[in-house]
Design a protein around this motif. Structure first.
Motif, mmCIF file in Angstrom:
data_model
loop_
_atom_site.group_PDB
_atom_site.id
_atom_site.type_symbol
_atom_site.label_atom_id
_atom_site.label_comp_id
_atom_site.label_asym_id
_atom_site.label_seq_id
_atom_site.Cartn_x
_atom_site.Cartn_y
_atom_site.Cartn_z
ATOM 1 N N ALA A 159 0.861 -1.174 0.000
ATOM 2 C CA ALA A 159 0.000 0.000 0.000
ATOM 3 C C ALA A 159 0.899 1.225 0.000
ATOM 4 N N LEU A 160 0.585 2.185 -0.852
ATOM 5 C CA LEU A 160 1.380 3.409 -0.904
ATOM 6 C C LEU A 160 0.571 4.553 -0.311
ATOM 7 N N VAL A 161 1.204 5.299 0.551
ATOM 8 C CA VAL A 161 0.488 6.261 1.360
ATOM 9 C C VAL A 161 1.214 7.600 1.334
ATOM 10 N N ASP A 162 0.447 8.666 1.270
ATOM 11 C CA ASP A 162 1.020 9.991 1.457
ATOM 12 C C ASP A 162 0.965 10.302 2.950
ATOM 13 N N LYS A 163 2.131 10.402 3.536
ATOM 14 C CA LYS A 163 2.204 10.485 4.998
ATOM 15 C C LYS A 163 1.538 11.740 5.549
ATOM 16 N N ASN A 164 1.437 12.753 4.708
ATOM 17 C CA ASN A 164 0.823 13.993 5.186
ATOM 18 C C ASN A 164 -0.678 13.841 5.390
ATOM 19 N N LYS A 165 -1.254 12.875 4.690
ATOM 20 C CA LYS A 165 -2.704 12.717 4.773
ATOM 21 C C LYS A 165 -3.143 12.139 6.104
ATOM 22 N N LEU A 166 -2.339 11.268 6.677
ATOM 23 C CA LEU A 166 -2.689 10.780 8.008
ATOM 24 C C LEU A 166 -2.056 11.686 9.028
ATOM 25 N N GLY A 167 -2.836 12.083 10.008
ATOM 26 C CA GLY A 167 -2.254 12.857 11.097
ATOM 27 C C GLY A 167 -1.372 11.916 11.876
ATOM 28 N N ASP A 168 -1.634 11.772 13.139
ATOM 29 C CA ASP A 168 -0.971 10.711 13.887
ATOM 30 C C ASP A 168 -2.014 9.644 14.150
ATOM 31 N N ASN A 169 -2.743 9.407 13.081
ATOM 32 C CA ASN A 169 -3.948 8.596 13.155
ATOM 33 C C ASN A 169 -3.703 7.100 13.188
ATOM 34 N N ILE A 170 -2.453 6.711 13.349
ATOM 35 C CA ILE A 170 -2.199 5.271 13.265
ATOM 36 C C ILE A 170 -2.516 4.594 14.597
ATOM 37 N N SER A 171 -2.781 3.293 14.526
ATOM 38 C CA SER A 171 -3.203 2.578 15.733
ATOM 39 C C SER A 171 -2.064 2.518 16.745
ATOM 40 N N SER A 172 -2.420 2.318 17.997
ATOM 41 C CA SER A 172 -1.488 2.545 19.110
ATOM 42 C C SER A 172 -0.254 1.651 19.098
ATOM 43 N N ASN A 173 -0.403 0.423 18.642
ATOM 44 C CA ASN A 173 0.761 -0.468 18.670
ATOM 45 C C ASN A 173 1.557 -0.451 17.367
ATOM 46 N N ALA A 174 1.248 0.505 16.499
ATOM 47 C CA ALA A 174 1.942 0.594 15.214
ATOM 48 C C ALA A 174 2.990 1.701 15.251
ATOM 49 N N SER A 175 3.994 1.562 14.408
ATOM 50 C CA SER A 175 5.059 2.574 14.367
ATOM 51 C C SER A 175 5.693 2.632 12.980
ATOM 52 N N TRP A 176 6.025 3.848 12.524
ATOM 53 C CA TRP A 176 6.710 4.016 11.246
ATOM 54 C C TRP A 176 8.206 3.773 11.423
ATOM 55 N N PHE A 177 8.752 2.916 10.613
ATOM 56 C CA PHE A 177 10.203 2.675 10.607
ATOM 57 C C PHE A 177 10.791 3.233 9.315
ATOM 58 N N ASP A 178 11.843 4.051 9.456
ATOM 59 C CA ASP A 178 12.568 4.481 8.267
ATOM 60 C C ASP A 178 13.421 3.341 7.743
ATOM 61 N N VAL A 179 13.455 3.230 6.414
ATOM 62 C CA VAL A 179 14.372 2.272 5.803
ATOM 63 C C VAL A 179 15.708 2.984 5.678
ATOM 64 N N VAL A 180 16.555 2.757 6.656
ATOM 65 C CA VAL A 180 17.795 3.525 6.775
ATOM 66 C C VAL A 180 18.836 3.070 5.775
ATOM 67 N N LYS A 181 18.850 1.784 5.500
ATOM 68 C CA LYS A 181 19.913 1.266 4.643
ATOM 69 C C LYS A 181 19.460 0.005 3.916
ATOM 70 N N ILE A 182 19.748 -0.051 2.640
ATOM 71 C CA ILE A 182 19.592 -1.305 1.895
ATOM 72 C C ILE A 182 20.877 -1.521 1.130
ATOM 73 N N THR A 183 21.603 -2.552 1.462
ATOM 74 C CA THR A 183 22.836 -2.820 0.724
ATOM 75 C C THR A 183 22.810 -4.238 0.194
ATOM 76 N N GLU A 184 23.423 -4.409 -0.947
ATOM 77 C CA GLU A 184 23.510 -5.747 -1.520
ATOM 78 C C GLU A 184 24.960 -6.040 -1.863
ATOM 79 N N LYS A 185 25.408 -7.200 -1.432
ATOM 80 C CA LYS A 185 26.786 -7.590 -1.727
ATOM 81 C C LYS A 185 26.820 -9.105 -1.842
ATOM 82 N N ASP A 186 27.286 -9.595 -2.949
ATOM 83 C CA ASP A 186 27.352 -11.035 -3.176
ATOM 84 C C ASP A 186 25.996 -11.704 -2.924
ATOM 85 N N ASN A 187 24.948 -11.119 -3.451
ATOM 86 C CA ASN A 187 23.607 -11.684 -3.301
ATOM 87 C C ASN A 187 23.119 -11.782 -1.861
#
Lengths: 274, 274
Positions: free
Chosen positions: A122-150
């Motif tokens: 699901a693709l979401v525009d984060k500005n559209k939701l306030g802090d409307n997410i359910s209490s046990n949910a949390s946004w995680f940033d994808v800080v790093k994706i690296t690929e090396k030797d598969n």
DNA sequence: TCAAAAGTGTTATCCCTACACCCATGC
DNA sequence: GCATGGGTGTAGGGATAACACTTTTGA
């Protein structure tokens, strides 16, 4: 497995208890782009891909993180309905871009019972939701994706907790780019969700190049710089400005609105051309 | 739908009879390329895409054609296992290219019970199977695929029977090329299989351009002319010879074998380069 | 001899990359 | 003034489309 010569025979067994029970769930990878203010007043805020995870309250996988998901209501729902219901529960958003990703059916996916799970992105525009997410949910940033030797390593961060996992990919056959994914290391994610996350991100990365899918993650008005950053975050590489502008030109229309406030030349706001 | 606060509560209900039963099946679109001899001794045999259909023996949809498929054995199989088993049953082939296509979950897909079905495409080299297919199965040539005003008409022919059906496609959202398919006319195919067939053919058409997927439908040795014809049949358009040869050049290696017998210059046999 | 397909070479065109360059702003 | 991002122009290179052309065969 028993073979049936006709439907009648099958239905007989079906209505008895010969068949073990099966349940289906949907798991939803909710993806958004978040911005992180920079110290330098001149610099634009740094963009990151981020995904929504839910902390499990019960066994199995108690206290681990997982994708939002839910059981299919067999009597009344399609899988799409089910996914939309989960999405509404977690983010309070309807009218969101939703796409079926893959159906996973490993026998030991869930230790409790036989479950087949269809995953969605699901693709979401984060500005559209306030802090409307359910209490046990949390946004995680994808800080790093690296690929090396598969071996792919992914690092997630919600500013309180860091999740790191790695996945090995092996080519299924030489004729295509299809891979078999196996989890190499993972200590904080439940079920086979590391694989779902990777598969979802890869799908998005692919689609970016030949569709307008990113606009589902944008607000109505945006600068070309912002738009370019979203592309760059998803593709995980820097793009050349002039090239990007030429490619994107006929997908957007310039408005007379202007965004000022950065320590640099102000930029026009654009919107997606219908 | 009832909401559960924890797993225990859910498992209680799960083990009672509150949940209606759910079954899963796999449906497999087996695709191959067949050749049809021409009258003119000079002309090469005409290539056609062909798919394997099975005649239903029982209600519902008695005497209608459908894709080969089977119920998932909940206690022991993954969906891939199930698809491979069906494939082996119908064609006696193992080691076949198999790819998950989409999971369909319409509530009224099967009038008997709640069924969710995951569809697959399988690519087969028709020369590898003798006439080893199961007795109620038959290869249908895809004689015609036309699209006009978002109405797609497909005609199948197994030289005894002609199957015609049409599907309307409507854009799901403006940002991507995803369509909602609905059956406009169909009198000989069971369930929602017209849609599965179309979706599978479209998937193949797409993948041809950026993978080597076609080589799964070729024998070990082939001429570049034959290979080009397979591309043309799948893409449903004529390609220019020199362009095709340049593009394909580094995917194949020339052998010293030569194919003669047509009323024209003989051609070298090539094989897929590993 | 001839129709059909095998196979190759050449040009024109488009698209993308890469780089250079100027503009406007806030501190 | 200056760092930063906004925004535009242009030359070069690689890929592809389109076409022209030669080769080789079986009847």
């Amino acid at each position: 497995m028993k073979e049936y010569k006709n439907e009648k025979e099958f239905l007989n067994d079906y209505n008895s208890d010969l068949f073990e029970k099966l349940s289906m769930t949907t798991d939803i990878l909710i993806i958004s782009v978040s911005s992180k203010k920079q110290n330098n007043y001149r610099k634009t805020s740094k963009k990151m891909m981020s995904i929504l995870l839910v902390k499990r309250k019960d066994y199995p996988f108690k206290n681990m993180w997982c994708l939002p998901g839910g059981f299919l209501d067999v009597s009344s729902e399609t899988l799409d309905d089910c996914a939309r219901r989960v999405l509404k529960n977690e983010t309070n958003l309807s009218n969101v871009y939703l796409e079926q990703l893959y159906t996973f059916s490993d026998i030991n996916r869930d230790p409790r019972m036989r479950i087949v799970s269809t995953s969605y992105i699901a693709l979401v525009d984060k500005n559209k939701l306030g802090d409307n997410i359910s209490s046990n949910a949390s946004w995680f940033d994808v800080v790093k994706i690296t690929e090396k030797d598969n071996l792919i390593e992914i690092v997630l961060n919600n500013s309180e907790e860091v999740i790191t996992f790695s996945i090995k990919k092996t080519l299924k056959e030489k004729t295509t780019d299809r891979y078999k994914f196996s989890i190499e290391s993972n200590d904080k994610l439940a079920f086979d969700h590391p694989i779902v996350i990777l598969a979802g991100i890869e799908r998005l990365k692919n689609k970016v190049n030949y569709t307008d899918i990113v606009f589902n993650m944008m607000g109505e008005y945006f600068t070309l710089g912002e738009l370019q950053q979203v592309y760059e975050v998803i593709l995980n590489k820097k793009l050349l400005d002039p090239a990007f502008r030429r490619i994107i030109a006929d997908k957007v229309s310039k408005t007379d609105k202007i965004k000022t406030g950065g320590g640099h030349r102000p930029s026009y706001l654009y919107r997606y051309k219908k």
